[in-house]
Structures are given as structure tokens and as C-alpha cells.
Design a protein around this motif. Structure first.
Motif, PDB file in Angstrom:
ATOM      1  N   VAL A  41       0.849  -1.198   0.000  1.00  0.00           N
ATOM      2  CA  VAL A  41       0.000   0.000   0.000  1.00  0.00           C
ATOM      3  C   VAL A  41       0.885   1.249   0.000  1.00  0.00           C
ATOM      4  CG1 VAL A  41      -1.711   1.332   1.302  1.00  0.00           C
ATOM      5  CG2 VAL A  41      -1.943  -1.149   1.134  1.00  0.00           C
ATOM      6  N   LEU A  42       1.928   1.246   0.830  1.00  0.00           N
ATOM      7  CA  LEU A  42       2.846   2.388   0.872  1.00  0.00           C
ATOM      8  C   LEU A  42       3.507   2.611  -0.491  1.00  0.00           C
ATOM      9  CD1 LEU A  42       4.522   1.812   4.357  1.00  0.00           C
ATOM     10  CD2 LEU A  42       2.871   3.582   3.756  1.00  0.00           C
ATOM     11  N   ASP A  43       3.837   1.528  -1.170  1.00  0.00           N
ATOM     12  CA  ASP A  43       4.426   1.642  -2.505  1.00  0.00           C
ATOM     13  C   ASP A  43       3.440   2.226  -3.515  1.00  0.00           C
ATOM     14  OD1 ASP A  43       6.846   0.599  -1.674  1.00  0.00           O
ATOM     15  OD2 ASP A  43       6.392  -1.448  -2.336  1.00  0.00           O
ATOM     16  N   ALA A  44       2.144   1.967  -3.326  1.00  0.00           N
ATOM     17  CA  ALA A  44       1.120   2.434  -4.267  1.00  0.00           C
ATOM     18  C   ALA A  44       0.727   3.892  -4.047  1.00  0.00           C
ATOM     19  CB  ALA A  44      -0.123   1.554  -4.162  1.00  0.00           C
ATOM     20  N   ILE A  45       0.973   4.422  -2.878  1.00  0.00           N
ATOM     21  CA  ILE A  45       0.523   5.781  -2.555  1.00  0.00           C
ATOM     22  C   ILE A  45       1.000   6.829  -3.556  1.00  0.00           C
ATOM     23  CG2 ILE A  45       0.788   7.667  -0.874  1.00  0.00           C
ATOM     24  CD1 ILE A  45       0.287   5.584   1.316  1.00  0.00           C
ATOM     25  N   PRO A  46       2.273   6.879  -3.943  1.00  0.00           N
ATOM     26  CA  PRO A  46       2.680   7.926  -4.899  1.00  0.00           C
ATOM     27  C   PRO A  46       1.948   7.849  -6.242  1.00  0.00           C
ATOM     28  CG  PRO A  46       4.604   6.948  -3.860  1.00  0.00           C
ATOM     29  CD  PRO A  46       3.423   6.110  -3.460  1.00  0.00           C
ATOM     30  N   LYS A  47       1.578   6.640  -6.656  1.00  0.00           N
ATOM     31  CA  LYS A  47       0.889   6.484  -7.939  1.00  0.00           C
ATOM     32  C   LYS A  47      -0.600   6.784  -7.824  1.00  0.00           C
ATOM     33  CE  LYS A  47       4.128   2.854  -9.019  1.00  0.00           C
ATOM     34  NZ  LYS A  47       4.407   1.862  -8.031  1.00  0.00           N
ATOM     35  N   LYS A  48      -1.210   6.332  -6.747  1.00  0.00           N
ATOM     36  CA  LYS A  48      -2.663   6.463  -6.582  1.00  0.00           C
ATOM     37  C   LYS A  48      -3.068   7.801  -5.974  1.00  0.00           C
ATOM     38  CE  LYS A  48      -3.339   2.196  -7.909  1.00  0.00           C
ATOM     39  NZ  LYS A  48      -3.977   1.871  -9.168  1.00  0.00           N
ATOM     40  N   HIS A  49      -2.266   8.295  -5.041  1.00  0.00           N
ATOM     41  CA  HIS A  49      -2.581   9.533  -4.323  1.00  0.00           C
ATOM     42  C   HIS A  49      -1.299  10.350  -4.123  1.00  0.00           C
ATOM     43  CE1 HIS A  49      -6.510   7.870  -3.464  1.00  0.00           C
ATOM     44  NE2 HIS A  49      -5.929   6.786  -2.991  1.00  0.00           N
ATOM     45  N   PRO A  50      -0.827  11.007  -5.158  1.00  0.00           N
ATOM     46  CA  PRO A  50       0.432  11.760  -5.037  1.00  0.00           C
ATOM     47  C   PRO A  50       0.402  12.798  -3.918  1.00  0.00           C
ATOM     48  CG  PRO A  50      -0.416  11.839  -7.299  1.00  0.00           C
ATOM     49  CD  PRO A  50      -1.416  11.104  -6.485  1.00  0.00           C
ATOM     50  N   GLU A  51      -0.772  13.303  -3.589  1.00  0.00           N
ATOM     51  CA  GLU A  51      -0.878  14.304  -2.531  1.00  0.00           C
ATOM     52  C   GLU A  51      -0.548  13.732  -1.158  1.00  0.00           C
ATOM     53  OE1 GLU A  51      -4.996  12.436  -2.653  1.00  0.00           O
ATOM     54  OE2 GLU A  51      -3.389  12.845  -4.068  1.00  0.00           O
ATOM     55  N   LEU A  52      -0.543  12.411  -1.037  1.00  0.00           N
ATOM     56  CA  LEU A  52      -0.225  11.768   0.243  1.00  0.00           C
ATOM     57  C   LEU A  52       1.225  11.282   0.317  1.00  0.00           C
ATOM     58  CD1 LEU A  52      -3.445   9.621   0.821  1.00  0.00           C
ATOM     59  CD2 LEU A  52      -2.919  11.897   1.699  1.00  0.00           C
ATOM     60  N   THR A  53       1.984  11.493  -0.730  1.00  0.00           N
ATOM     61  CA  THR A  53       3.362  10.994  -0.778  1.00  0.00           C
ATOM     62  C   THR A  53       4.204  11.551   0.368  1.00  0.00           C
ATOM     63  OG1 THR A  53       3.237  10.718  -3.165  1.00  0.00           O
ATOM     64  CG2 THR A  53       5.437  10.817  -2.198  1.00  0.00           C
ATOM     65  N   ASN A  54       4.122  12.847   0.620  1.00  0.00           N
ATOM     66  CA  ASN A  54       4.920  13.432   1.712  1.00  0.00           C
ATOM     67  C   ASN A  54       4.523  12.840   3.057  1.00  0.00           C
ATOM     68  OD1 ASN A  54       6.401  15.029   0.002  1.00  0.00           O
ATOM     69  ND2 ASN A  54       5.167  16.858   0.324  1.00  0.00           N
ATOM     70  N   MET A  55       3.220  12.626   3.272  1.00  0.00           N
ATOM     71  CA  MET A  55       2.777  12.036   4.536  1.00  0.00           C
ATOM     72  C   MET A  55       3.326  10.617   4.669  1.00  0.00           C
ATOM     73  SD  MET A  55      -1.006  11.366   6.196  1.00  0.00           S
ATOM     74  CE  MET A  55      -1.700  10.885   4.668  1.00  0.00           C
ATOM     75  N   ALA A  56       3.268   9.831   3.610  1.00  0.00           N
ATOM     76  CA  ALA A  56       3.779   8.465   3.657  1.00  0.00           C
ATOM     77  C   ALA A  56       5.285   8.461   3.908  1.00  0.00           C
ATOM     78  CB  ALA A  56       3.449   7.735   2.359  1.00  0.00           C
ATOM     79  N   ASN A  57       6.007   9.320   3.205  1.00  0.00           N
ATOM     80  CA  ASN A  57       7.457   9.401   3.412  1.00  0.00           C
ATOM     81  C   ASN A  57       7.798   9.839   4.829  1.00  0.00           C
ATOM     82  OD1 ASN A  57       7.954   8.561   0.813  1.00  0.00           O
ATOM     83  ND2 ASN A  57       8.238  10.626   0.008  1.00  0.00           N
ATOM     84  N   SER A  58       7.027  10.777   5.352  1.00  0.00           N
ATOM     85  CA  SER A  58       7.239  11.240   6.723  1.00  0.00           C
ATOM     86  C   SER A  58       6.997  10.110   7.723  1.00  0.00           C
ATOM     87  CB  SER A  58       6.310  12.417   7.010  1.00  0.00           C
ATOM     88  OG  SER A  58       6.400  12.795   8.352  1.00  0.00           O
ATOM     89  N   THR A  59       5.951   9.339   7.485  1.00  0.00           N
ATOM     90  CA  THR A  59       5.651   8.213   8.368  1.00  0.00           C
ATOM     91  C   THR A  59       6.766   7.175   8.316  1.00  0.00           C
ATOM     92  OG1 THR A  59       3.275   8.552   8.123  1.00  0.00           O
ATOM     93  CG2 THR A  59       3.981   6.373   8.858  1.00  0.00           C
ATOM     94  N   ILE A  60       7.242   6.880   7.119  1.00  0.00           N
ATOM     95  CA  ILE A  60       8.335   5.919   6.974  1.00  0.00           C
ATOM     96  C   ILE A  60       9.590   6.432   7.683  1.00  0.00           C
ATOM     97  CG2 ILE A  60       9.907   4.856   5.293  1.00  0.00           C
ATOM     98  CD1 ILE A  60       7.405   4.820   3.368  1.00  0.00           C
ATOM     99  N   SER A  61       9.877   7.718   7.536  1.00  0.00           N
ATOM    100  CA  SER A  61      11.030   8.304   8.226  1.00  0.00           C
ATOM    101  C   SER A  61      10.868   8.231   9.734  1.00  0.00           C
ATOM    102  CB  SER A  61      11.213   9.762   7.807  1.00  0.00           C
ATOM    103  OG  SER A  61      11.520   9.841   6.447  1.00  0.00           O
ATOM    104  N   SER A  62       9.641   8.464  10.211  1.00  0.00           N
ATOM    105  CA  SER A  62       9.371   8.380  11.654  1.00  0.00           C
ATOM    106  C   SER A  62       9.605   6.972  12.168  1.00  0.00           C
ATOM    107  CB  SER A  62       7.933   8.794  11.964  1.00  0.00           C
ATOM    108  OG  SER A  62       7.723  10.127  11.635  1.00  0.00           O
ATOM    109  N   ILE A  63       9.167   5.992  11.402  1.00  0.00           N
ATOM    110  CA  ILE A  63       9.364   4.593  11.800  1.00  0.00           C
ATOM    111  C   ILE A  63      10.853   4.279  11.848  1.00  0.00           C
ATOM    112  CG2 ILE A  63       9.005   2.190  11.114  1.00  0.00           C
ATOM    113  CD1 ILE A  63       6.346   3.220   9.796  1.00  0.00           C
TER     114      ILE A  63
END
Length: 157
Positions: free
Chosen positions: A109-131
Motif C-alpha cells: 500500500v505504501l508503494d502504491a501511494i505515490p501512484k494512486k494519491h500523489p498528494e499523500l506521498t509526503n505524509m507516507a514518506n514522513s511516516t516511513i522516516s518516523s518509523i
């Protein structure tokens, strides 16, 4: 004079990011109207520095899988579910689907976010960085160098 310069610079910075900030604020307002409110105690625990807020039924929270699942559930899933994603639990496993496509893991799902919802890419990257940051530190929560309600204004910055 220094305070005026700070405010001018802050407004300049804000205006340079207006194109995406306005969309983010608009999305937040729509989300806030349609999503259930979180428990005030839970939100306060996040503001106090408890970013993971572990469910006691889960493991001790030190495994990478636990941190990924918890962060995904708290930070990313609400935005995805409001965009039409579905979650299907099968015993201990969970699959996610969007527009007929099935994803068998959180990482897919995280891999699909930039393709499906580019507006959420920064949030996903931020979450991954937080983890990643959580994995490098103890389970103890560090309150150093975090933004909180006391320092998000231009005056406080």
C-alpha cells in the motif's frame, strides 16, 4: 524590528508553499467533517510525544512490523479510507483494496501511494522516516527537537 523581520520571513515562506498548503488545509477540513474524532486523551498523548501510542493487545511495540502497522493505522489509513480504500481482515492477516486492486501488505500500500494519491506521498514518506527514527532509538520517547503547539507560530520560531 527583529520580530517584524521574522514575521515577514514567515509570511514569505508560507506564501511560497501556498499552492500545496491550501490544498492540504482543504483536505484536512473535508477529512475533519467526515472522519470520527479521536479520543482526546489519545491525541494529548501524541502531543506529549507518544507518537506510537501502542495498543496493549499487541506485542511490546519494539518489532519493526509492529511499528509499521501502528504508524500506518494511525497516520495513513484514515486518509486512505476516506479516499475509498477498503480493509478486509482474514483472521490475523489483512488485505487492502482500492478500485478493484488488492494489496496484500502495508508495504505494498505504501508503494502504491505515490501512484494512486500523489498528494499523500509526503505524509507516507514522513511516516516511513518516523518509523526508521523510532527503530534507531530506544522505546523511550524523546521530547527533544519536536514541534509542539508552543512553537508553531512565527513569533515562537
Amino acid at each position: 524590528a527583529t520580530a517584524d523581520l521574522l514575521e515577514v520571513n514567515f509570511k514569505s515562506l508560507l506564501s511560497s508553499h501556498e499552492s500545496w498548503a491550501e490544498k492540504a488545509l482543504s483536505d484536512a477540513v473535508v477529512y475533519a467533517k467526515s472522519a470520527p474524532s479521536r479520543d482526546k486523551g489519545f491525541v494529548q498523548s501524541i502531543l506529549d510525544g507518544n507518537r506510537v501510542a501502542l495498543d496493549p493487545k499487541k506485542d511490546d511495540g519494539n518489532s519493526l512490523a509492529s511499528k509499521v502497522a501502528e504508524s500506518f493505522e494511525l497516520e495513513i489509513w484514515p486518509a486512505l479510507s476516506n479516499r475509498g480504500w477498503q480493509e478486509d481482515k482474514h483472521g490475523k492477516s489483512t488485505t487492502y483494496s482500492y478500485k478493484g486492486q488488492v494489496y496484500k501488505s502495508i508495504t505494498s500500500v505504501l508503494d502504491a501511494i505515490p501512484k494512486k494519491h500523489p498528494e499523500l506521498t509526503n505524509m507516507a514518506n514522513s511516516t516511513i522516516s518516523s518509523i526508521a527514527a523510532l527503530c534507531k532509538t530506544d522505546a523511550a520517547i524523546s521530547k527533544a527537537a519536536t514541534l509542539n503547539l508552543d512553537n508553531v507560530t512565527a513569533k515562537a520560531l
